[in-house]
Design an enzyme around this catalytic site. Structure first.
Site, mmCIF file in Angstrom:
data_model
loop_
_atom_site.group_PDB
_atom_site.id
_atom_site.type_symbol
_atom_site.label_atom_id
_atom_site.label_comp_id
_atom_site.label_asym_id
_atom_site.label_seq_id
_atom_site.Cartn_x
_atom_site.Cartn_y
_atom_site.Cartn_z
ATOM 1 N N GLN A 113 37.857 38.951 32.223
ATOM 2 C CA GLN A 113 38.299 38.178 33.220
ATOM 3 C C GLN A 113 37.676 37.360 33.580
ATOM 4 O O GLN A 113 38.054 36.103 34.397
ATOM 5 C CB GLN A 113 38.571 39.189 34.730
ATOM 6 C CG GLN A 113 37.078 39.387 35.228
ATOM 7 C CD GLN A 113 37.224 40.387 36.519
ATOM 8 O OE1 GLN A 113 37.337 41.638 36.245
ATOM 9 N NE2 GLN A 113 37.016 39.902 37.697
ATOM 10 N N CYS A 119 40.077 41.394 38.854
ATOM 11 C CA CYS A 119 40.003 42.594 38.085
ATOM 12 C C CYS A 119 41.259 43.673 38.283
ATOM 13 O O CYS A 119 41.469 44.394 37.583
ATOM 14 C CB CYS A 119 38.777 43.186 38.838
ATOM 15 S SG CYS A 119 38.760 43.454 40.499
ATOM 16 N N HIS A 425 35.810 46.154 43.407
ATOM 17 C CA HIS A 425 36.290 46.039 42.135
ATOM 18 C C HIS A 425 37.154 47.154 41.774
ATOM 19 O O HIS A 425 37.061 48.170 42.163
ATOM 20 C CB HIS A 425 35.016 46.104 41.181
ATOM 21 C CG HIS A 425 35.161 45.722 39.827
ATOM 22 N ND1 HIS A 425 35.648 44.534 39.374
ATOM 23 C CD2 HIS A 425 34.711 46.261 38.552
ATOM 24 C CE1 HIS A 425 35.655 44.453 38.191
ATOM 25 N NE2 HIS A 425 35.077 45.430 37.843
ATOM 26 N N ASN A 448 35.726 48.759 31.713
ATOM 27 C CA ASN A 448 35.673 47.676 32.814
ATOM 28 C C ASN A 448 36.447 46.412 32.016
ATOM 29 O O ASN A 448 37.040 46.448 31.018
ATOM 30 C CB ASN A 448 34.142 47.265 32.815
ATOM 31 C CG ASN A 448 33.910 46.523 34.329
ATOM 32 O OD1 ASN A 448 34.812 45.910 34.760
ATOM 33 N ND2 ASN A 448 32.657 46.271 34.471
#
Length: 507
Positions: A113, A119, A425, A448
């Site tokens: 990102q 996110c 997140h 992630n």
């Protein structure tokens, strides 16, 4: 959540609950830490005026200087980074990146990102791309996060101006008005906000609407947009006051006039955004996407963004998924929402079914065993290390307590109440290691969106204890949730939390 953090002040907590075993353990530590430091009743302070006096400092220094452990800590930390120095080697060894249950299909590439807070959009598209890549037999693929980003920010601008009309009679320094003006178009979001975008605008592959400078580095665009939106909000407030002062103007005419003015003002917002991000495809306009399959064969897909979305979410429909949360401040087995939180005006509200932490874990296990990755929200900055080759999220990872002779005793509920923790997140769980004897999760594989240099090739391992304390939300398909939780969600009878509640934090 990505982590362009949008922390919000905590409100007064709701109804307390019986806590999980991990929460109980934390509470015991909290009681010990408080009782050990509590002076006897009637004790006199060294500084009676409440200031820090030199005798205070002398007393504190005397205690620290007499402790050999503190002296060693001082020697080491004077020239070394606190976090990297106090990493627990046993904790590193105890939590390997190995899992006995994983989503079999592997996606690629690792997404990033970059310098943005998108996110939640990356987590959403990373979950959906599993099905796209399997169906089309792709080696590498990304959905356009920028496409959703554009429509989200445009709608958030409209949402803020609608709220400005709705609250025009409140003083400009009213707590709600002030709170809404702090960050009216945050990059962050929540699952239901992503669903609103998917259902309204669909999806496109990244080549159809690629990244731009300001989607990857959103701060300059956000700064300009917020400047204009706050100005627009005051313009609408002034117009509302003028219209309502004229008793000959009906409430319907007031609202109609204000919305016409809002649309005029939104032209400026659209102009700024389309120049900075590019003009996006319309959700009902056909596009052609040409690509190679994993074996190098040419192929193409033709249709609209909405058709693309529907074509690749049939197995586990996004619209049939909802959020389970663990918020120990509030009563379990109830539906919650957050006042004034949303992106598309008139869209689906943000809804959470609050339940025990173990219910979140079991829903994840069911999902992973069925081959479905899981969107989740957490406080990523707490006791975690995403350094290249590390990627560990574990409450035992840093030895702060031993190094400083302190106890970190806040419970999960207390961290929420004191603004110490919130959902900052969103990521994806794509694997879980389950104890073969107890059937309970031990650790989780986390995908992630910080690039391949984060963690182990873009992945982290999360301990079960970390999950207890810092995971707040998992999004599950109804088929993997309990009948009771589905019933609560479908009831629509929600408790409304204030706009500034930490459950309104945007990941």
């Amino acid at each position: 959540m990505g982590s362009s953090v949008s922390k919000v002040p905590a409100q007064v907590s709701g109804t307390p609950n019986a806590t999980s075993s991990s929460e109980s353990f934390d509470e015991k530590r909290f009681v010990r830490s408080q009782s050990s430091a509590s002076p006897t009743v009637g004790s006199s302070p060294l500084a009676t005026d409440g200031s820090i006096s030199l005798p205070n400092v002398d007393a504190w220094e005397s205690a620290a200087a007499a402790d050999p452990k503190i002296q060693l800590t001082r020697t080491i930390l004077a020239n070394n980074n606190l976090r990297s120095t106090l990493v627990s080697r046993p904790a590193q060894v105890a939590i390997p990146h190995v899992f006995n249950h994983q989503v079999e299909f592997k996606t690629s590439p690792v997404t990033s990102q970059k310098s943005s807070g998108r996110c939640w959009l990356f987590a959403t598209t990373n979950v959906i791309r599993y099905e796209v890549m399997k169906k089309l037999k792709l080696k590498e693929f990304q959905l356009s996060q920028s496409y959703l980003f554009f429509w989200d920010k445009l709608n958030k601008s409209n949402y803020y101006l609608e709220l400005s009309i709705e609250n025009a009679d409140l003083p400009v320094d009213d707590r709600l008005v002030n709170f809404l003006a702090r960050d009216p178009i945050s990059d962050g979001g929540q699952w239901d906000m992503a669903l609103n975008l998917l259902e309204t605008y669909g999806l496109v592959p990244q080549p159809i609407y690629p990244e731009s400078y300001h989607s990857s580095a959103s701060s300059p665009l956000n700064t300009l947009l917020k400047l204009k939106l706050r100005e627009h909000a005051l313009t609408l407030r002034a117009l509302s006051s003028s219209l309502k002062a004229d008793q000959s103007v009906s409430p319907e005419s007031v609202l109609s006039t204000l919305r016409a003015k809002k649309e005029e003002l939104m032209q400026e917002v659209y102009t700024i955004m389309s120049a900075s991000l590019g003009v996006p495809p319309k959700p009902d306009a056909a596009f052609t996407w040409e690509y190679y399959t994993e074996d190098g064969k040419y192929a193409k897909w033709e249709g609209t963004p909405l058709q693309f979305y529907k074509a690749f979410t049939a197995k586990f429909s996004s619209a049939e998924s909802f959020s389970l949360i663990n918020d120990p401040r509030n009563e379990y087995n109830k539906l919650y929402t957050v006042n004034k939180l949303g992106n598309i005006w008139g869209g689906r509200p943000v809804l959470y079914v609050n339940t025990e932490i173990d219910e979140l874990k079991q829903a994840i296990v069911r999902s992973i065993k069925a081959g479905q990755p899981v969107f989740f929200g957490c406080d990523v900055g707490q006791f975690s290390d995403s350094s290249k080759g590390v990627g560990i999220m574990d409450t035992d990872y840093f030895e702060y307590e031993q190094a400083f002779n302190i106890t970190l005793g806040l419970t999960k509920a207390q961290r929420l109440d004191t603004n110490e923790s919130a959902m900052t997140h969103a990521m994806v769980i794509s694997g879980v290691h389950v104890d073969e004897e107890t059937g309970r999760p031990v650790r989780y594989k986390v995908e992630n969106s910080w690039g391949e240099d984060s963690g182990v090739q873009g992945h982290n391992v999360m301990s079960d204890k970390w999950f207890d304390q810092f995971v707040f939300q998992v999004v599950v398909h109804k088929s993997f949730a309990t009948k009771e939780h589905v019933k609560i969600f479908e009831s629509g009878e929600s408790v409304v939390l204030p706009a500034w509640d930490p459950m309104g934090a945007l990941a």
